[in-house]
Design a protein around this motif. Structure first.
Motif: not given
Ligand code: ADP
Ligand code: MG
Length: 212
Positions: A186-212
């Protein structure tokens, strides 16, 4: 205007019929943004609020390439709590084509481990669990992840808040390098950046608002 019908995606006729039966006619915004990327097999970071349909987004993506004849764990979904894991498993069971007999198993703490080991002996295509209990199964050797295709980190921000970074890292260390990694948050804190930089391969990034 781009169409947001599921039928625009490269999904099997059986999957489309099942989505129709569930009353899922249009994709939610996060589904429309994330599914084309995930169905290509690419890594993805998806950020969207609660209630925006994230479970069906990764659920459709992980179920579509499953091989029903191989009973090893092909997809692992890590969730912060047992309640969330149960909700995810319930939605995945609705999405799984009943004819294929896809087995979806939840592995969470707070219950004894013995029956879970027994269930694992029969094999499961998809496992949904909390990081601590998944780690325990890996240590005992009751769970093997060498046939894993898709790893989902659901509510990744909450898992990091709960101190699961090291557990997640250790679990990922037991998965094949060529896996697809999908991170939902739901949010994108610093820890997520570290996790993705360490364990993901060229991740695409998408963001959307709530359905309701
Ligand atoms: P999130 O994980 O983003 O908080 P959920 O995956 O729990 O959201 O989905 C919220 C609700 O929306 C669920 O009840 C689910 O069944 C429903 N839903 C998901 N996708 C669709 C869709 N394409 N059309 C209609 N309802 C949907
Ligand atoms: Mg969710």
């Amino acid at each position: 205007m781009p169409s947001s019908a599921f039928a625009t995606l490269p999904l099997s006729a059986a999957t489309l019929a099942n989505l129709d039966a569930l009353g899922y006619t249009e994709m939610t915004p996060i589904q429309a943004q994330s599914l084309p990327v995930m169905l290509k097999g690419l890594d993805l970071i998806a950020q969207a609020k609660t209630g925006s349909g994230k479970t069906a987004a990764f659920g459709i993506a992980l179920l579509e390439p499953l091989n029903p004849r191989y009973f090893g764990c092909q997809s692992l979904v890590l969730c912060p709590t047992r309640e969330l894991a149960d909700q995810v498993a319930k939605e995945l069971r609705r999405l799984a084509r009943s004819a294929d007999n896809i087995k979806i198993l939840t592995l969470c703490g707070g219950v004894s481990i013995g029956p879970q080991i027994g269930s694992l002996e029969h094999g499961a295509h998809v496992i949904v669990g909390t990081p601590g209990r998944i780690q325990e199964h890996l240590k005992k050797g009751s769970l093997k992840l060498d046939g894993l295709n898709t790893l989902v980190l659901d509510e990744a921000d909450r898992m990091l808040d709960m101190g699961f970074y090291d557990a997640i890292a250790e679990i990922i260390g037991q998965t094949p390098n060529k896996r697809q990694t999908l991170l939902f948050s739901a949010t994108y804190p610093a820890g997520i950046k570290q996790l993705s930089a360490t364990f993901m391969r060229d991740p695409q990034q998408v963001k959307a608002e709530a359905l309701h």
